[in-house]
Design a protein around this motif. Structure first.
Motif, mmCIF file in Angstrom:
data_model
loop_
_atom_site.group_PDB
_atom_site.id
_atom_site.type_symbol
_atom_site.label_atom_id
_atom_site.label_comp_id
_atom_site.label_asym_id
_atom_site.label_seq_id
_atom_site.Cartn_x
_atom_site.Cartn_y
_atom_site.Cartn_z
ATOM 1 N N ARG A 51 0.907 -0.914 0.060
ATOM 2 C CA ARG A 51 -0.208 -0.127 0.182
ATOM 3 C C ARG A 51 1.069 1.405 -0.155
ATOM 4 N NH1 ARG A 51 -4.249 1.303 4.866
ATOM 5 N NH2 ARG A 51 -2.201 1.031 6.180
ATOM 6 N N PRO A 53 2.595 4.581 0.062
ATOM 7 C CA PRO A 53 2.123 6.597 0.673
ATOM 8 C C PRO A 53 1.736 7.713 -0.833
ATOM 9 C CG PRO A 53 4.050 6.288 1.195
ATOM 10 C CD PRO A 53 3.757 4.650 0.656
ATOM 11 N N PRO A 54 0.851 8.369 -0.596
ATOM 12 C CA PRO A 54 1.132 9.379 -1.506
ATOM 13 C C PRO A 54 2.186 9.964 -1.695
ATOM 14 C CG PRO A 54 -0.580 9.813 0.251
ATOM 15 C CD PRO A 54 0.486 8.343 0.749
ATOM 16 N N SER A 55 3.145 10.023 -1.357
ATOM 17 C CA SER A 55 4.722 10.574 -1.723
ATOM 18 C C SER A 55 5.217 9.640 -3.501
ATOM 19 C CB SER A 55 5.272 10.403 -0.762
ATOM 20 O OG SER A 55 5.632 9.551 -0.276
ATOM 21 N N ARG A 57 3.362 6.589 -4.524
ATOM 22 C CA ARG A 57 2.002 6.114 -5.601
ATOM 23 C C ARG A 57 2.144 5.098 -5.974
ATOM 24 N NH1 ARG A 57 2.123 11.733 -8.905
ATOM 25 N NH2 ARG A 57 2.364 13.280 -7.126
ATOM 26 N N THR A 58 3.134 4.415 -6.039
ATOM 27 C CA THR A 58 3.206 2.741 -7.338
ATOM 28 C C THR A 58 4.483 1.457 -6.591
ATOM 29 O OG1 THR A 58 4.809 3.457 -8.779
ATOM 30 C CG2 THR A 58 2.668 3.794 -9.184
ATOM 31 N N TRP A 202 11.788 9.846 0.436
ATOM 32 C CA TRP A 202 10.935 9.188 0.458
ATOM 33 C C TRP A 202 11.424 8.317 1.181
ATOM 34 C CZ3 TRP A 202 10.269 8.372 -6.127
ATOM 35 C CH2 TRP A 202 9.232 9.649 -6.704
ATOM 36 N N PRO A 236 1.918 9.303 5.600
ATOM 37 C CA PRO A 236 2.156 9.875 4.737
ATOM 38 C C PRO A 236 3.759 11.350 5.491
ATOM 39 C CG PRO A 236 0.510 11.084 4.833
ATOM 40 C CD PRO A 236 0.593 10.009 5.302
#
Length: 299
Positions: A51, A53-55, A57-58, A202, A236
């Motif tokens: 899963r 995080p938004p920072s 993404r993939t 990141w 995040p």
């Protein structure tokens, strides 16, 4: 790692000198202690990939992020083990002129593969996040076969002794890392573009997980450890929490923690206590402090 060390021990035990086996035992303790603290790479990478995080993404970016931290910290750790091999060996009880040469030779032979060891921890965690435990198992078995073939060739054939065992183990770990990286790229799970654009900022979720690990000697895979690292990985990064100085210092801090774990494993005088509950109370305080740090970091 344990199986590779066991194979090394079996072959070194066939040498005429018992000093080589003693040196191997000391060196193995140092390497195991140094690598143990970096187990957070595997534990925290699993939820980071499952899963992102938004920072990040993939999943591909998550794998690249974890690998970049693992290889950076592994390089610094390898240099530290190679340069300080002799002081570490003496601190762990190696005897000059007896076990010291074998200990130093094994430590330096293993130090060259420190980036590969931490990289494997990261990739194993990534595959768990992808719900694939078969691929890393197959590669690990192949690496053990490589070590099994190279050990007698380098120990007895080349006459390198303990250093030969270390080089055989290091070679098998580098081969395993290369095959796993090739598999990740071939399956589209790790895109070169993501590897190029990784930002050290990141690393924040992984470093928060490193700060919340349990004390040395306790299992990192316990239920509380998994919940903590999962929460930290999913959270995040906070605004302004990761500037350039923190980015530069982060791998150094992680490696320093690894060296500290080695120092903690060094023999220390025993203190006898008449209070049977003192040890339990101290342990409880440590767990409480770790839990508090975890909660504060995830807020």
């Amino acid at each position: 790692e344990p199986v590779l060390s066991l194979v090394d021990t079996a072959f070194i035990g066939r040498l005429p000198s018992a000093a080589a086996l003693g040196g191997l035992g000391i060196a193995t303790l140092v390497t195991n202690s140094a690598y143990a603290l970096f187990g957070f790479l595997g534990v925290a990478t699993t939820p980071l990939v499952a899963r992102p995080p938004p920072s990040v993404r993939t999943p591909s970016a998550a794998i690249a992020t974890s690998l970049s931290l693992a290889l950076t910290a592994g390089t610094l750790l390898g240099v530290a083990l190679y340069v300080w091999a002799e002081p570490l060996a003496l601190g762990m009880g190696a005897v000059a002129g007896v076990t010291l040469p074998h200990t130093v030779g094994y430590l330096r032979g293993r130090a060259v593969a420190a980036p590969a060891v931490l990289g494997l921890l990261s990739i194993h965690g990534a595959y768990r996040g992808l719900r694939d435990t078969v691929t890393p198992l197959r590669i690990t078995l192949a690496a053990n076969v490589v070590n099994l073939i190279l050990d007698p060739l380098l120990i007895f054939g080349a006459g390198l002794g303990a250093a030969g065992a270390a080089l055989a183990t290091s070679a098998s770990q580098v081969v395993a890392l290369a095959f796993l990286l090739r598999r990740l790229v071939a399956d589209g799970l790790l895109r070169p573009a993501d590897a190029v654009r990784v930002r050290p900022t990141w690393w924040a979720p992984l470093l928060r997980a490193a700060a919340a690990v349990t004390p040395p000697g306790e299992s990192l895979m316990g239920t509380s450890g998994e919940r903590c690292t999962a929460a930290l990985s999913a959270a995040p990064p906070r605004r302004g929490a990761s500037g350039p100085p923190a980015v530069v210092a982060a791998p150094v801090v992680v490696v320093a923690a690894g060296v500290a774990s080695v120092a903690a494993a060094m023999p220390a005088p025993r203190v006898l206590s008449t209070s049977g509950g003192r040890g339990a109370a101290a342990t409880g305080t440590t767990k409480s402090e770790a839990s508090t740090a975890c909660v504060n970091a995830s807020v």
